[in-house]
Design an enzyme around this catalytic site. Structure first.
Site, PDB file in Angstrom:
ATOM      1  N   GLU A 221      36.345  43.424  47.182  1.00 57.68           N
ATOM      2  CA  GLU A 221      36.744  44.647  46.459  1.00 57.68           C
ATOM      3  C   GLU A 221      35.581  45.604  46.235  1.00 57.68           C
ATOM      4  OE1 GLU A 221      39.057  45.966  42.328  1.00 57.68           O
ATOM      5  OE2 GLU A 221      38.834  43.849  42.859  1.00 57.68           O
ATOM      6  N   LYS A 237      44.783  44.879  43.287  1.00 60.61           N
ATOM      7  CA  LYS A 237      45.687  44.230  42.346  1.00 60.61           C
ATOM      8  C   LYS A 237      46.924  43.848  43.131  1.00 60.61           C
ATOM      9  CE  LYS A 237      44.626  43.023  39.215  1.00 60.61           C
ATOM     10  NZ  LYS A 237      43.685  42.210  38.561  1.00 60.61           N
TER      11      LYS A 237
END
Length: 664
Positions: A221, A237
């Site tokens: 990420e 997410k």
């Protein structure tokens, strides 16, 4: 090297410590290339390609601040390097330098050290990976607590988060736990082995002076990228397991994961708006599906143009810690995290990266990260909790995320961490579908939205699709006038490629107020769905002597292979121990996530009672002071005896509780 107390101190220092004049914002003179002992910023050899230092056209980093921002205090470090060794795919190792005036000798020394380091690394045999520390099984990644206790605490914490969401404290929260194992190999070797297997998008190795502590990160990420006045963030997410060879995932159609991603994307958009020019913050991609080792992720990207004069320190001050690992709103989520997570996060869920005058700034989100110290490795894992989260699935997601890293490090997850496997649900039970019983009182359905939400979650998990979009309107069109108490049954069955939904309204008699319980058995497949086929439960009721018209005797069940109490055939069970604490079993595969149970647990706390989501052993029932069951149709029902052991009926408490539950 600077050890700082907080990430906020580091952010303030970065803006002060990076000079605004030469050599950082314009081409700088390189080292003395005429010196016959100096090979330049890159050097020749089998793995090296000599190239001149390129000034403004230089596409490397050259050097700068190496930044490690810990989530917890005292876990933040900055280190400045004016040269570095960098791997470039396709061309191998490069030696890069900022070329600061007066640093020629130091750069020559760094170059020699880099050559020696690579020569040593290529010649050295790999260190054996067998653990050297003592312990029952040092090869396992496990928790500092008994695995059953750690798992149950996480399940209970997920419930606490969803309760907070229902109260409006926040609308999403990232909940984490920590695993650890012996890992005595040198940190660079651990990093190289795991990185070679996982190929992380934003991998990083930080070692503190002396090498006693290190951080080996394999993050997928991006937290922040700043270059040429543009800032980019790409929050992850939404997670689902990925099998080898899979090319797509049902994660695309998960409303829970999509909602989770959209909430955090909006939070990051709001964070960036504080430092960007008005009108420039935009979501450039939303809900992209990405494959990573062992998992699928949903990823969105937010971009913006920085306001004039805004530096990396100010951007960090407005955005750290990353929203994807805290929740929304961020301050409320962080306050809840401090209460719900029993251990400090350490460096985990912070950010690691670089700030360079040539390469700009780039920091990952410090997830999928080993924190190494004294031959021990700690690994934080967690996930985002929303109102639709299922505790058992959230715990399983933590283990799915940890598994690829643990395997790449040559270790195993403690098998006791996993939820016990249950037999497959029989085909006839699955084909009969699931249902909800909704109390209709004085012409109004009670907790209808919560019932339909639970039914929708079951349908998506079991059948791959949710309820029909207009089901709420179908219910609203029903004529609910009639007796004071009625039951609305909503049944969903698989029908070809779709689902069939039937509505049935029937009168109800007076509310049941008392019952007794007797232990019985039921099949050990998962009971966290409300199955329409109830033959197994009816058989258990016949076993204990449940009859129509007499005092109500109900079976209660134990978790398979254990002596811990789960629920009854007609509702959840809440038991008060000799310490006056009310306890109810955590929501694993053996317990239906009761709509009334959740509201009753919250109401007990509001009424001044102490309540915990915690297992009760069958042997502990002999010392129980009181108990009640919860169901949608009868609310809180007093239990007057369990296995013949008489219990008190709390005077007035259940009346107050049922008033809160809107059941009469």
């Amino acid at each position: 090297v600077l050890r700082l107390r907080t990430a906020a101190e580091a952010a303030a220092h970065l803006d002060q410590a990076v000079p605004s004049g030469p050599p950082f914002d314009q081409p700088v003179p390189g080292p003395n290339f005429d010196d016959p002992d100096f090979d330049g910023p890159t050097f020749d050899g089998p793995d090296f390609d000599g190239r001149d230092f390129g000034g403004r056209d230089f596409d490397g980093l050259g050097g700068g601040w190496l930044v490690g921002l810990g989530y917890a205090d005292d876990q933040t470090s900055l280190a400045f390097h004016d040269s570095l060794l960098r791997w470039r795919p396709g061309t191998g190792w490069w030696f890069e330098t900022l070329g600061l005036p007066g640093r020629e000798a130091a750069v020559r020394t760094a170059l020699t050290r880099a050559r020696n380091l690579l020569a040593t690394a290529q010649a050295a045999p790999p260190t054996p990976s067998e653990p050297t520390r003592g312990g029952a099984d040092p090869a396992l990644f496990t928790t500092g607590l008994d695995p059953d206790v750690a798992r149950d605490r996480y399940l209970a914490a997920v419930e606490a988060v969803t309760d907070g969401i229902h109260r409006g404290d926040y609308y999403q929260l990232n909940l984490c736990t920590r695993l650890s194992a012996d890992l005595d190999r040198p940190a660079p070797e651990i990093f190289a082995a795991v990185a070679d297997r996982l190929r992380p998008t934003y991998g990083v190795l930080l070692t503190r002076p002396g090498g006693a502590e290190a951080l080996a990160g394999f993050s997928p990420e991006l937290f922040l990228r700043l270059r040429d006045g543009e800032v980019v963030t790409a929050p992850i997410k939404g997670t689902a397991p990925r099998l080898p060879g899979e090319t797509d995932s049902r994660l695309r159609s998960s409303t829970k994961d999509a909602a989770e991603n959209i909430m955090i994307t909006d939070l990051m958009r709001n964070d960036l708006s504080r430092v960007c020019r008005p009108g420039t913050v935009a979501v450039s991609s939303l809900l992209d599906l990405e494959a990573h080792p062992g998992v699928w992720h949903l990823v969105s990207t937010v971009t913006g143009r920085l306001r004039d004069g805004v530096g990396v320190g100010e951007v960090l001050a407005q955005t750290f810690p990353p929203g994807s690992v805290t929740g929304a709103p961020k301050d409320a989520a962080r306050a809840a995290i401090a209460l719900l997570e029993p251990e400090s996060r350490g460096a985990y869920t912070g950010a690691v990266g670089f700030v360079s005058p040539y390469g700009g700034a780039e920091l990952n989100v410090a997830i999928r990260t080993f924190e190494l110290s004294g031959g021990r490795a700690e690994l934080g894992v967690g996930g985002g909790i929303t109102v639709d989260s299922v505790p058992a699935q959230e715990w399983a997601e933590c283990l799915h995320k940890a598994a690829p890293l643990v395997a790449a490090a040559g270790r195993r997850l403690d098998p006791r961490l996993a939820l016990p496997e249950r037999p497959a649900v029989p085909a006839d039970v699955l084909a009969a579908g699931v249902f909800e019983s909704v109390l209709v009182q004085d012409g109004r359905p009670v907790r209808l939205d919560a019932h339909l939400a639970r039914l929708d979650r079951s349908c998506r998990e079991l059948f791959g699709q949710g309820l029909e979009p207009d089901l709420g309107r179908r219910v609203a069109r029903l004529d609910l006038a009639g007796p004071t108490r009625q039951v609305l049954r909503v049944r969903v069955t698989p029908a070809g490629p779709g689902l069939r939904t039937d509505l049935e309204l029937a009168p109800l008699g007076a509310r049941v107020r008392h019952c007794t319980l007797v232990v019985a058995s039921r099949p050990s497949w998962s009971w966290r769905h409300k199955w329409s086929r109830r033959a197994a439960l009816l058989e258990a009721e016949r076993e204990v002597g449940t009859t129509v018209g007499g005092p109500l005797v109900l079976p209660y069940f134990l978790s398979p292979g254990t002596d811990t109490v789960t629920e009854t055939s007609r509702g959840n069970l809440v038991i008060q121990g000799p310490d006056a604490v009310w306890r109810t079993a955590p929501l694993d595969d053996d317990v239906l996530p009761g709509v009334t149970r959740r509201e009753a647990v919250v109401a007990l706390g509001d009424l001044g009672e102490r309540v915990r989501v915690e297992r009760v052993p069958q042997s502990g029932l002999r010392d129980a002071r009181a108990a009640f069951t919860t169901s949608s149709l009868s609310g809180a029902v007093a239990v007057t005896a369990i296995d013949g052991h008489p219990l008190a009926v709390p005077p007035g408490l259940l009346d107050r509780l049922n008033l809160r539950l809107r059941v009469s």
